[in-house]
Design a protein around this motif. Structure first.
Motif, short mmCIF file in Angstrom:
data_model
loop_
_atom_site.label_atom_id
_atom_site.label_comp_id
_atom_site.label_asym_id
_atom_site.label_seq_id
_atom_site.Cartn_x
_atom_site.Cartn_y
_atom_site.Cartn_z
N LEU A 17 51.77 15.61 54.37
CA LEU A 17 52.54 14.40 54.70
C LEU A 17 51.65 13.32 55.29
O LEU A 17 51.74 12.15 54.91
N VAL A 20 49.59 11.05 52.91
CA VAL A 20 50.22 10.00 52.10
C VAL A 20 50.81 8.87 52.95
O VAL A 20 51.33 7.89 52.41
N GLU A 21 50.75 8.98 54.26
CA GLU A 21 51.31 7.94 55.14
C GLU A 21 50.53 6.63 55.00
O GLU A 21 49.30 6.64 54.91
N ALA A 25 54.58 2.19 52.96
CA ALA A 25 55.46 3.24 52.45
C ALA A 25 56.85 3.10 53.03
O ALA A 25 57.05 3.31 54.22
N THR A 28 59.03 8.44 51.49
CA THR A 28 58.12 9.57 51.27
C THR A 28 58.95 10.74 50.80
O THR A 28 59.99 11.06 51.38
N ALA A 95 53.35 15.83 48.09
CA ALA A 95 53.97 14.70 48.78
C ALA A 95 53.59 13.41 48.07
O ALA A 95 52.50 13.30 47.52
N SER A 97 54.24 9.02 48.58
CA SER A 97 54.83 7.90 49.31
C SER A 97 54.68 6.66 48.45
O SER A 97 53.74 6.53 47.66
N ARG A 101 62.04 4.53 48.01
CA ARG A 101 62.29 5.97 47.89
C ARG A 101 62.38 6.45 46.46
O ARG A 101 61.91 7.55 46.15
N ALA A 104 58.97 7.07 45.23
CA ALA A 104 58.39 8.25 45.89
C ALA A 104 58.95 9.53 45.28
O ALA A 104 58.21 10.47 44.97
N CYS A 108 56.66 12.24 43.19
CA CYS A 108 56.59 13.63 43.67
C CYS A 108 57.06 14.60 42.59
O CYS A 108 56.45 15.63 42.37
#
Length: 110
Positions: A17, A20-21, A25, A28, A95, A97, A101, A104, A108
């Motif tokens: 996590l 990818v922050e 973003a 995620t 994951a 981001s 959303r 994301a 993913c």
């Protein structure tokens, strides 16, 4: 943590996590795959994954580059476990981001 990693030790959901922050973003998404106790009606007690790590990590990078070319601003990270895994063990953590959303989730899933 490398963004794309094959490893024999336990996976680290938090590290994936964090990889990818970023400030842009707005969403995620994460997928955690674990070993289940049944497959096609048959009992499972153990899975064993094998990989050539450097080759697999390069392939994960290539897949991520393709996704990133279609979803601007996306960041992706993956850890995949190798070796013997008991039921309940984490096998893969992915994951993604992105600004939104939906992007994301799409990244993913892919």
């Amino acid at each position: 943590m490398k963004s794309f990693e094959i490893r024999s030790e336990a996976l680290d959901v938090g590290a994936v996590l964090r990889a990818v922050e970023h400030a842009g973003a707005g969403g995620t998404a994460i997928f955690v795959g674990s070993v289940r106790d049944e497959n096609e009606g048959r009992r499972v007690t153990l899975l064993e994954y094998e990989a050539y790590p450097s080759m697999a990590e390069k392939e994960m990078q290539a897949i991520a580059a393709e996704i990133a070319s279609e979803i601007p601003g996306v960041r992706l990270a993956v850890q995949h476990r190798v070796g013997p895994l008991d039921v309940g063990a984490l096998a893969v953590v992915c994951a993604a981001s992105a600004a939104h959303r939906g992007e994301a989730f799409e990244a993913c899933r892919r």
